[in-house]
Design an enzyme around this catalytic site. Structure first.
Site, short mmCIF file in Angstrom:
data_model
loop_
_atom_site.label_atom_id
_atom_site.label_comp_id
_atom_site.label_asym_id
_atom_site.label_seq_id
_atom_site.Cartn_x
_atom_site.Cartn_y
_atom_site.Cartn_z
N ARG A 199 0.82 -1.22 0.00
CA ARG A 199 0.00 0.00 0.00
C ARG A 199 0.85 1.27 0.00
O ARG A 199 0.56 2.22 -0.72
CB ARG A 199 -0.93 0.00 1.22
CG ARG A 199 -1.91 -1.18 1.29
CD ARG A 199 -3.11 -0.96 0.40
NE ARG A 199 -4.06 -2.06 0.48
CZ ARG A 199 -5.01 -2.20 1.40
NH1 ARG A 199 -5.13 -1.28 2.35
NH2 ARG A 199 -5.84 -3.23 1.37
N ASP B 137 -15.01 11.36 9.10
CA ASP B 137 -13.98 10.38 8.78
C ASP B 137 -12.63 11.03 9.04
O ASP B 137 -12.51 12.26 9.01
CB ASP B 137 -14.08 9.92 7.32
CG ASP B 137 -13.35 8.61 7.08
OD1 ASP B 137 -14.00 7.55 7.10
OD2 ASP B 137 -12.12 8.64 6.86
#
Length: 280
Positions: free
Chosen positions: A41, A150
Protein backbone atom coordinates in the site's frame (compact mmCIF):
# COMPACT_ATOMS: atom_id res chain seq x y z
CA UNK A 1 10.38 10.21 -9.75
CA UNK A 2 11.19 6.55 -9.00
CA UNK A 3 10.14 3.93 -11.49
CA UNK A 4 7.24 1.57 -10.72
CA UNK A 5 9.45 -1.49 -10.23
CA UNK A 6 11.97 0.03 -7.83
CA UNK A 7 12.66 -1.77 -4.54
CA UNK A 8 12.47 0.68 -1.65
CA UNK A 9 14.50 -1.49 0.71
CA UNK A 10 11.66 -2.00 3.17
CA UNK A 11 13.05 -3.01 6.58
CA UNK A 12 11.68 -4.21 9.92
CA UNK A 13 12.53 -0.78 11.29
CA UNK A 14 10.40 0.86 8.58
CA UNK A 15 7.47 -1.37 9.47
CA UNK A 16 7.87 -0.55 13.16
CA UNK A 17 7.76 3.16 12.33
CA UNK A 18 4.57 2.70 10.32
CA UNK A 19 3.04 0.77 13.21
CA UNK A 20 3.94 3.58 15.62
CA UNK A 21 2.46 6.24 13.32
CA UNK A 22 -0.74 4.25 12.79
CA UNK A 23 -1.22 3.72 16.52
CA UNK A 24 -0.41 7.31 17.48
CA UNK A 25 -2.53 8.91 14.75
CA UNK A 26 -5.56 6.63 14.61
CA UNK A 27 -5.32 3.91 17.24
CA UNK A 28 -4.74 1.35 14.50
CA UNK A 29 -2.99 -1.84 15.60
CA UNK A 30 -0.97 -3.46 12.81
CA UNK A 31 0.07 -7.07 13.48
CA UNK A 32 3.19 -8.59 11.96
CA UNK A 33 0.99 -10.34 9.40
CA UNK A 34 0.28 -6.94 7.83
CA UNK A 35 3.91 -6.22 7.03
CA UNK A 36 3.66 -7.14 3.34
CA UNK A 37 0.31 -5.36 2.95
CA UNK A 38 1.85 -2.18 4.38
CA UNK A 39 4.68 -2.38 1.85
CA UNK A 40 2.24 -2.89 -1.03
CA UNK A 41 0.00 0.00 0.00
CA UNK A 42 2.67 2.51 0.96
CA UNK A 43 5.07 1.82 -1.91
CA UNK A 44 2.40 3.40 -4.13
CA UNK A 45 2.39 6.52 -1.98
CA UNK A 46 6.20 6.67 -2.09
CA UNK A 47 6.18 6.48 -5.88
CA UNK A 48 3.52 9.19 -6.14
CA UNK A 49 5.32 11.54 -3.75
CA UNK A 50 8.74 10.92 -5.28
CA UNK A 51 10.68 9.93 -2.17
CA UNK A 52 13.62 7.57 -2.80
CA UNK A 53 13.03 5.29 0.20
CA UNK A 54 10.63 4.27 2.94
CA UNK A 55 12.89 5.96 5.46
CA UNK A 56 12.86 9.34 3.73
CA UNK A 57 9.11 9.13 3.14
CA UNK A 58 8.45 8.39 6.81
CA UNK A 59 10.82 11.18 7.85
CA UNK A 60 8.57 13.56 5.91
CA UNK A 61 5.30 12.07 7.14
CA UNK A 62 6.08 12.82 10.80
CA UNK A 63 6.83 16.51 10.15
CA UNK A 64 4.36 19.39 10.35
CA UNK A 65 4.50 19.72 6.56
CA UNK A 66 3.64 16.02 6.26
CA UNK A 67 0.28 16.26 8.04
CA UNK A 68 -1.79 15.72 4.89
CA UNK A 69 0.42 12.85 3.83
CA UNK A 70 -0.08 11.25 7.26
CA UNK A 71 -3.79 11.24 6.47
CA UNK A 72 -3.05 9.55 3.16
CA UNK A 73 -0.84 6.98 4.90
CA UNK A 74 -3.66 6.07 7.29
CA UNK A 75 -6.11 5.85 4.42
CA UNK A 76 -3.72 3.67 2.42
CA UNK A 77 -3.28 1.05 5.13
CA UNK A 78 -6.99 0.79 5.86
CA UNK A 79 -9.77 -0.31 3.53
CA UNK A 80 -12.49 2.19 2.62
CA UNK A 81 -15.07 -0.34 1.48
CA UNK A 82 -18.53 1.18 1.50
CA UNK A 83 -21.72 1.31 -0.52
CA UNK A 84 -25.22 2.70 -0.37
CA UNK A 85 -27.52 0.87 2.07
CA UNK A 86 -24.79 -1.58 3.04
CA UNK A 87 -26.07 -4.09 5.64
CA UNK A 88 -29.64 -3.21 4.80
CA UNK A 89 -31.15 -4.56 8.03
CA UNK A 90 -29.63 -1.59 9.86
CA UNK A 91 -31.49 0.84 7.63
CA UNK A 92 -34.70 -1.13 8.07
CA UNK A 93 -34.29 -0.80 11.84
CA UNK A 94 -33.49 2.90 11.50
CA UNK A 95 -36.59 3.33 9.33
CA UNK A 96 -39.01 1.29 11.42
CA UNK A 97 -37.82 1.89 14.99
CA UNK A 98 -35.60 4.95 15.38
CA UNK A 99 -36.97 7.50 12.94
CA UNK A 100 -40.64 7.24 14.05
CA UNK A 101 -39.47 8.17 17.57
CA UNK A 102 -37.41 11.04 16.18
CA UNK A 103 -40.47 12.17 14.21
CA UNK A 104 -42.46 12.36 17.45
CA UNK A 105 -39.69 14.35 19.11
CA UNK A 106 -39.51 16.77 16.20
CA UNK A 107 -43.27 17.25 16.21
CA UNK A 108 -43.04 18.15 19.91
CA UNK A 109 -40.40 20.77 19.16
CA UNK A 110 -37.36 18.63 19.88
CA UNK A 111 -34.44 17.66 17.68
CA UNK A 112 -33.12 14.62 15.87
CA UNK A 113 -29.46 13.73 15.43
CA UNK A 114 -27.78 10.85 13.57
CA UNK A 115 -24.05 10.20 13.19
CA UNK A 116 -22.11 8.21 10.62
CA UNK A 117 -18.89 7.88 12.60
CA UNK A 118 -16.67 6.50 9.82
CA UNK A 119 -18.47 7.76 6.75
CA UNK A 120 -15.67 7.17 4.24
CA UNK A 121 -16.87 8.62 0.91
CA UNK A 122 -20.30 9.38 2.31
CA UNK A 123 -22.58 6.61 1.07
CA UNK A 124 -23.59 5.65 4.60
CA UNK A 125 -24.53 9.19 5.61
CA UNK A 126 -26.49 9.74 2.39
CA UNK A 127 -28.30 6.42 2.93
CA UNK A 128 -29.24 7.66 6.40
CA UNK A 129 -30.50 10.89 4.87
CA UNK A 130 -32.65 9.11 2.29
CA UNK A 131 -34.09 6.85 4.97
CA UNK A 132 -34.85 9.91 7.08
CA UNK A 133 -36.66 11.65 4.22
CA UNK A 134 -38.76 8.54 3.65
CA UNK A 135 -40.08 8.72 7.23
CA UNK A 136 -39.89 12.48 7.85
CA UNK A 137 -40.41 14.27 4.50
CA UNK A 138 -40.21 17.71 6.12
CA UNK A 139 -36.98 16.92 8.00
CA UNK A 140 -34.94 19.71 6.29
CA UNK A 141 -37.30 22.32 7.77
CA UNK A 142 -37.02 20.85 11.28
CA UNK A 143 -34.17 20.52 13.78
CA UNK A 144 -32.84 17.36 12.11
CA UNK A 145 -29.20 16.81 11.18
CA UNK A 146 -26.92 13.96 10.14
CA UNK A 147 -23.22 14.17 10.90
CA UNK A 148 -20.78 12.31 8.67
CA UNK A 149 -17.17 12.12 9.84
CA UNK A 150 -13.98 10.38 8.78
CA UNK A 151 -10.29 10.72 9.55
CA UNK A 152 -9.38 11.22 5.89
CA UNK A 153 -10.07 14.63 4.38
CA UNK A 154 -10.16 13.33 0.79
CA UNK A 155 -13.01 10.90 1.39
CA UNK A 156 -14.87 13.51 3.46
CA UNK A 157 -14.69 15.86 0.46
CA UNK A 158 -16.23 13.17 -1.75
CA UNK A 159 -19.09 12.71 0.69
CA UNK A 160 -19.68 16.43 0.90
CA UNK A 161 -19.90 16.70 -2.90
CA UNK A 162 -22.35 13.80 -3.14
CA UNK A 163 -21.20 12.86 -6.65
CA UNK A 164 -20.64 9.17 -7.46
CA UNK A 165 -20.23 6.77 -10.34
CA UNK A 166 -23.75 6.17 -11.63
CA UNK A 167 -23.34 2.41 -11.37
CA UNK A 168 -22.53 2.74 -7.65
CA UNK A 169 -25.96 4.23 -6.99
CA UNK A 170 -27.82 1.13 -8.17
CA UNK A 171 -28.15 -0.10 -4.57
CA UNK A 172 -30.40 2.85 -3.74
CA UNK A 173 -34.10 1.82 -3.71
CA UNK A 174 -35.73 2.95 -6.94
CA UNK A 175 -38.26 5.27 -5.28
CA UNK A 176 -35.51 7.09 -3.38
CA UNK A 177 -33.21 7.17 -6.38
CA UNK A 178 -35.95 8.77 -8.48
CA UNK A 179 -36.41 11.52 -5.87
CA UNK A 180 -32.84 12.34 -4.96
CA UNK A 181 -30.45 11.34 -7.76
CA UNK A 182 -29.79 13.04 -11.10
CA UNK A 183 -27.12 12.56 -13.74
CA UNK A 184 -24.20 14.92 -13.45
CA UNK A 185 -24.14 16.86 -16.72
CA UNK A 186 -20.55 17.98 -16.12
CA UNK A 187 -19.16 14.47 -15.49
CA UNK A 188 -20.38 11.73 -17.85
CA UNK A 189 -20.93 8.44 -16.06
CA UNK A 190 -21.49 10.16 -12.72
CA UNK A 191 -24.64 11.06 -10.82
CA UNK A 192 -25.24 13.35 -7.86
CA UNK A 193 -27.46 13.64 -4.82
CA UNK A 194 -29.76 16.62 -5.31
CA UNK A 195 -32.67 18.49 -3.77
CA UNK A 196 -33.53 19.54 -0.23
CA UNK A 197 -32.05 16.31 1.14
CA UNK A 198 -28.66 18.00 0.81
CA UNK A 199 -29.57 20.15 3.83
CA UNK A 200 -29.48 17.15 6.19
CA UNK A 201 -25.88 15.82 6.18
CA UNK A 202 -22.91 17.79 7.48
CA UNK A 203 -19.49 16.29 6.69
CA UNK A 204 -16.41 16.95 8.82
CA UNK A 205 -12.95 15.49 9.43
CA UNK A 206 -12.73 13.64 12.75
CA UNK A 207 -10.33 11.18 14.31
CA UNK A 208 -12.37 8.77 16.44
CA UNK A 209 -9.41 8.35 18.79
CA UNK A 210 -8.88 12.06 19.35
CA UNK A 211 -10.97 14.85 20.84
CA UNK A 212 -14.56 15.20 19.62
CA UNK A 213 -15.83 18.79 19.29
CA UNK A 214 -19.41 17.48 19.53
CA UNK A 215 -21.81 18.97 22.07
CA UNK A 216 -25.16 17.38 21.28
CA UNK A 217 -26.05 13.73 21.69
CA UNK A 218 -27.37 11.38 19.06
CA UNK A 219 -30.46 9.24 18.60
CA UNK A 220 -28.40 6.75 16.60
CA UNK A 221 -24.74 6.25 15.72
CA UNK A 222 -23.44 4.08 12.88
CA UNK A 223 -19.83 3.04 13.55
CA UNK A 224 -19.36 -0.01 11.37
CA UNK A 225 -16.32 -1.96 10.21
CA UNK A 226 -13.90 0.39 11.95
CA UNK A 227 -12.77 -1.22 15.20
CA UNK A 228 -11.42 -4.24 13.34
CA UNK A 229 -8.25 -2.15 12.97
CA UNK A 230 -7.99 -1.24 16.67
CA UNK A 231 -6.39 -2.90 19.65
CA UNK A 232 -8.75 -4.40 22.26
CA UNK A 233 -8.06 -1.50 24.63
CA UNK A 234 -8.72 1.14 21.96
CA UNK A 235 -11.84 -0.71 20.81
CA UNK A 236 -13.35 -0.90 24.30
CA UNK A 237 -12.62 2.77 24.96
CA UNK A 238 -14.30 3.78 21.70
CA UNK A 239 -17.47 1.78 22.41
CA UNK A 240 -17.73 3.53 25.78
CA UNK A 241 -17.27 6.98 24.26
CA UNK A 242 -19.84 6.29 21.55
CA UNK A 243 -22.36 5.02 24.10
CA UNK A 244 -21.83 8.16 26.18
CA UNK A 245 -22.63 10.21 23.08
CA UNK A 246 -26.08 8.58 22.72
CA UNK A 247 -29.30 9.89 24.23
CA UNK A 248 -30.98 7.45 26.65
CA UNK A 249 -32.67 4.86 24.46
CA UNK A 250 -30.41 5.70 21.51
CA UNK A 251 -28.93 3.06 19.22
CA UNK A 252 -25.41 2.03 18.23
CA UNK A 253 -24.96 0.10 14.98
CA UNK A 254 -21.72 -1.88 14.49
CA UNK A 255 -20.28 -3.99 11.68
CA UNK A 256 -21.26 -7.59 11.02
CA UNK A 257 -17.95 -8.90 12.41
CA UNK A 258 -17.85 -6.57 15.42
CA UNK A 259 -19.21 -6.93 18.96
CA UNK A 260 -19.47 -4.74 22.05
CA UNK A 261 -18.08 -7.14 24.61
CA UNK A 262 -18.47 -5.09 27.81
CA UNK A 263 -22.03 -3.97 27.35
CA UNK A 264 -22.72 -3.30 31.04
CA UNK A 265 -19.78 -0.90 31.28
CA UNK A 266 -21.13 0.95 28.24
CA UNK A 267 -24.70 0.95 29.57
CA UNK A 268 -25.80 -0.86 26.41
CA UNK A 269 -28.15 -3.77 25.75
CA UNK A 270 -27.91 -5.91 22.61
CA UNK A 271 -31.06 -5.86 20.49
CA UNK A 272 -29.34 -8.05 17.90
CA UNK A 273 -25.76 -9.12 17.20
CA UNK A 274 -24.95 -5.72 15.65
CA UNK A 275 -27.52 -3.32 17.15
CA UNK A 276 -27.19 -2.01 20.72
CA UNK A 277 -29.51 0.24 22.70
CA UNK A 278 -28.49 2.60 25.47
CA UNK A 279 -30.34 1.98 28.69
CA UNK A 280 -32.46 4.64 30.33
Amino acid sequence: MPSADIDFGYSDADFRRVRQIAMAEAGISLPETKKNLVYSRLSRRIRETGYPSFNSYLDFVVTKAGEKERDKLICAITTNVTSFFREGHHFEHLHDVVLPQIARNLKAGGMGRLWSGACSTGQEAWSMAMTTMDVIPDAPSLDMKILGTDINRDVVDVGRRGVYLSQDLNAIPSTMKKKWVVEDKDEPGYSMITGEIRELPVFNILNLNSNWPIRKKFDAIFCRNVVIYFSAETREALWKRLADQLVPGGYLYVGHSERVERQDECNLTAESSTIYRKRG
